[in-house]
Design a protein around this motif. Structure first.
Motif, PDB file in Angstrom:
ATOM      1  N   VAL A  53      -6.757   1.514 -10.649  1.00 38.77           N
ATOM      2  CA  VAL A  53      -6.435   0.378  -9.798  1.00 38.77           C
ATOM      3  C   VAL A  53      -6.517   0.878  -8.361  1.00 38.77           C
ATOM      4  CG1 VAL A  53      -4.723  -1.342  -9.153  1.00 38.77           C
ATOM      5  CG2 VAL A  53      -4.948  -0.653 -11.552  1.00 38.77           C
ATOM      6  N   PHE A  54      -7.341   0.198  -7.585  1.00 36.73           N
ATOM      7  CA  PHE A  54      -7.522   0.533  -6.178  1.00 36.73           C
ATOM      8  C   PHE A  54      -6.778  -0.505  -5.352  1.00 36.73           C
ATOM      9  CE2 PHE A  54     -11.264   1.864  -8.545  1.00 36.73           C
ATOM     10  CZ  PHE A  54     -11.342   3.205  -8.199  1.00 36.73           C
ATOM     11  N   ILE A  55      -5.917  -0.044  -4.470  1.00 33.69           N
ATOM     12  CA  ILE A  55      -5.166  -0.937  -3.591  1.00 33.69           C
ATOM     13  C   ILE A  55      -5.749  -0.809  -2.199  1.00 33.69           C
ATOM     14  CG2 ILE A  55      -2.906  -1.482  -2.612  1.00 33.69           C
ATOM     15  CD1 ILE A  55      -1.721  -0.031  -5.157  1.00 33.69           C
ATOM     16  N   VAL A  56      -6.244  -1.930  -1.661  1.00 34.95           N
ATOM     17  CA  VAL A  56      -6.798  -1.941  -0.312  1.00 34.95           C
ATOM     18  C   VAL A  56      -5.949  -2.916   0.500  1.00 34.95           C
ATOM     19  CG1 VAL A  56      -8.847  -2.235   1.118  1.00 34.95           C
ATOM     20  CG2 VAL A  56      -9.101  -1.534  -1.279  1.00 34.95           C
ATOM     21  N   ASP A  57      -5.026  -2.353   1.286  1.00 37.21           N
ATOM     22  CA  ASP A  57      -4.081  -3.159   2.062  1.00 37.21           C
ATOM     23  C   ASP A  57      -3.664  -2.356   3.279  1.00 37.21           C
ATOM     24  OD1 ASP A  57      -1.624  -4.531   2.954  1.00 37.21           O
ATOM     25  OD2 ASP A  57      -1.801  -5.622   1.061  1.00 37.21           O
ATOM     26  N   ASP A  58      -3.617  -2.990   4.436  1.00 34.07           N
ATOM     27  CA  ASP A  58      -3.260  -2.275   5.662  1.00 34.07           C
ATOM     28  C   ASP A  58      -1.757  -2.093   5.832  1.00 34.07           C
ATOM     29  OD1 ASP A  58      -3.238  -5.109   6.057  1.00 34.07           O
ATOM     30  OD2 ASP A  58      -3.102  -4.786   8.221  1.00 34.07           O
ATOM     31  N   ASP A  59      -0.953  -2.701   4.970  1.00 29.11           N
ATOM     32  CA  ASP A  59       0.508  -2.601   5.059  1.00 29.11           C
ATOM     33  C   ASP A  59       0.990  -1.418   4.219  1.00 29.11           C
ATOM     34  OD1 ASP A  59       3.313  -2.915   4.644  1.00 29.11           O
ATOM     35  OD2 ASP A  59       3.150  -5.069   5.007  1.00 29.11           O
ATOM     36  N   LEU A  60       1.496  -0.386   4.891  1.00 29.79           N
ATOM     37  CA  LEU A  60       1.953   0.832   4.213  1.00 29.79           C
ATOM     38  C   LEU A  60       3.022   0.544   3.170  1.00 29.79           C
ATOM     39  CD1 LEU A  60       1.986   3.927   3.905  1.00 29.79           C
ATOM     40  CD2 LEU A  60       3.638   3.996   5.788  1.00 29.79           C
ATOM     41  N   SER A  61       3.973  -0.325   3.479  1.00 31.96           N
ATOM     42  CA  SER A  61       5.044  -0.605   2.526  1.00 31.96           C
ATOM     43  C   SER A  61       4.496  -1.283   1.268  1.00 31.96           C
ATOM     44  CB  SER A  61       6.150  -1.450   3.168  1.00 31.96           C
ATOM     45  OG  SER A  61       5.653  -2.697   3.572  1.00 31.96           O
ATOM     46  N   VAL A  62       3.507  -2.147   1.424  1.00 27.93           N
ATOM     47  CA  VAL A  62       2.880  -2.791   0.263  1.00 27.93           C
ATOM     48  C   VAL A  62       2.133  -1.753  -0.565  1.00 27.93           C
ATOM     49  CG1 VAL A  62       1.086  -4.426  -0.466  1.00 27.93           C
ATOM     50  CG2 VAL A  62       2.715  -5.071   1.327  1.00 27.93           C
ATOM     51  N   ARG A  63       1.352  -0.910   0.089  1.00 26.33           N
ATOM     52  CA  ARG A  63       0.617   0.144  -0.642  1.00 26.33           C
ATOM     53  C   ARG A  63       1.574   1.048  -1.410  1.00 26.33           C
ATOM     54  NH1 ARG A  63      -1.858   0.827   4.270  1.00 26.33           N
ATOM     55  NH2 ARG A  63      -1.053   2.955   4.453  1.00 26.33           N
ATOM     56  N   ASN A  64       2.639   1.477  -0.761  1.00 20.40           N
ATOM     57  CA  ASN A  64       3.591   2.381  -1.417  1.00 20.40           C
ATOM     58  C   ASN A  64       4.296   1.714  -2.589  1.00 20.40           C
ATOM     59  OD1 ASN A  64       2.967   4.509   0.274  1.00 20.40           O
ATOM     60  ND2 ASN A  64       4.685   4.163   1.648  1.00 20.40           N
ATOM     61  N   ALA A  65       4.764   0.488  -2.387  1.00 17.49           N
ATOM     62  CA  ALA A  65       5.493  -0.204  -3.457  1.00 17.49           C
ATOM     63  C   ALA A  65       4.586  -0.476  -4.653  1.00 17.49           C
ATOM     64  CB  ALA A  65       6.084  -1.512  -2.919  1.00 17.49           C
ATOM     65  N   LEU A  66       3.387  -0.980  -4.397  1.00 20.13           N
ATOM     66  CA  LEU A  66       2.469  -1.266  -5.496  1.00 20.13           C
ATOM     67  C   LEU A  66       2.022   0.015  -6.190  1.00 20.13           C
ATOM     68  CD1 LEU A  66       0.210  -4.102  -4.052  1.00 20.13           C
ATOM     69  CD2 LEU A  66       2.113  -4.307  -5.663  1.00 20.13           C
ATOM     70  N   SER A  67       1.794   1.052  -5.417  1.00 16.71           N
ATOM     71  CA  SER A  67       1.383   2.329  -5.994  1.00 16.71           C
ATOM     72  C   SER A  67       2.452   2.855  -6.960  1.00 16.71           C
ATOM     73  CB  SER A  67       1.119   3.332  -4.880  1.00 16.71           C
ATOM     74  OG  SER A  67       0.727   4.560  -5.419  1.00 16.71           O
ATOM     75  N   ARG A  68       3.697   2.829  -6.535  1.00 17.59           N
ATOM     76  CA  ARG A  68       4.789   3.289  -7.420  1.00 17.59           C
ATOM     77  C   ARG A  68       4.867   2.435  -8.676  1.00 17.59           C
ATOM     78  NH1 ARG A  68       7.488   3.922  -2.495  1.00 17.59           N
ATOM     79  NH2 ARG A  68       8.469   1.880  -2.729  1.00 17.59           N
ATOM     80  N   LEU A  69       4.847   1.130  -8.507  1.00 18.86           N
ATOM     81  CA  LEU A  69       4.932   0.206  -9.637  1.00 18.86           C
ATOM     82  C   LEU A  69       3.816   0.449 -10.642  1.00 18.86           C
ATOM     83  CD1 LEU A  69       6.044  -2.494 -10.934  1.00 18.86           C
ATOM     84  CD2 LEU A  69       4.278  -3.629  -9.580  1.00 18.86           C
TER      85      LEU A  69
END
Length: 129
Positions: free
Chosen positions: A7-23
């Protein structure tokens, strides 16, 4: 190379990237995150398979333009749109790029995981036939 569980997350919001990455890591996915479309294109080869969680409102190249580039280069990745804006225009864009899902931020983690599972399952079924 089978990377259909990526799963590749492409988002400029660091908090969104971190939260989704952990999940998603807890859910068993291999996750790679990118702050912009250009970084994603530089790092991910067209043979890689998986699912992209894509923000439409990226700086520089938009999420819509990234999806067009992926289509042009023949990528078979499934795209799930994640946007802070939910209006006719963003839904039109999601439909136009054949996104398999559309979620407004903040996203329900269980619903997102269901969408990822469904998209990867249908992708794997298509390629196994």
């Amino acid at each position: 190379m089978n990377m259909s569980n990526y799963v590749f997350i492409v988002d400029d919001d660091l908090s969104v990237r971190n939260a989704l990455s952990r999940l998603l890591r807890v859910a068993g996915y291999n996750v790679r995150t990118f702050v912009c479309a250009e970084d994603f294109l530089d790092a991910v080869e067209s043979e890689m398979l998986g699912c992209i969680i894509l923000d439409l409102g990226l700086p520089g190249m938009t999420g819509e333009k990234l999806a067009e580039k992926l289509k042009d280069r023949g990528d078979g990745m499934k795209i799930i749109i994640l946007s802070a804006v939910d209006n006719q225009e963003t839904r039109r864009i999601a439909e136009g790029i054949n996104a398999v899902g559309f979620f407004r931020k903040p996203v329900d983690g269980y619903a997102l995981i269901d969408a990822i599972n469904w998209s990867l399952k249908t992708f794997n079924q298509k390629n196994n036939h």
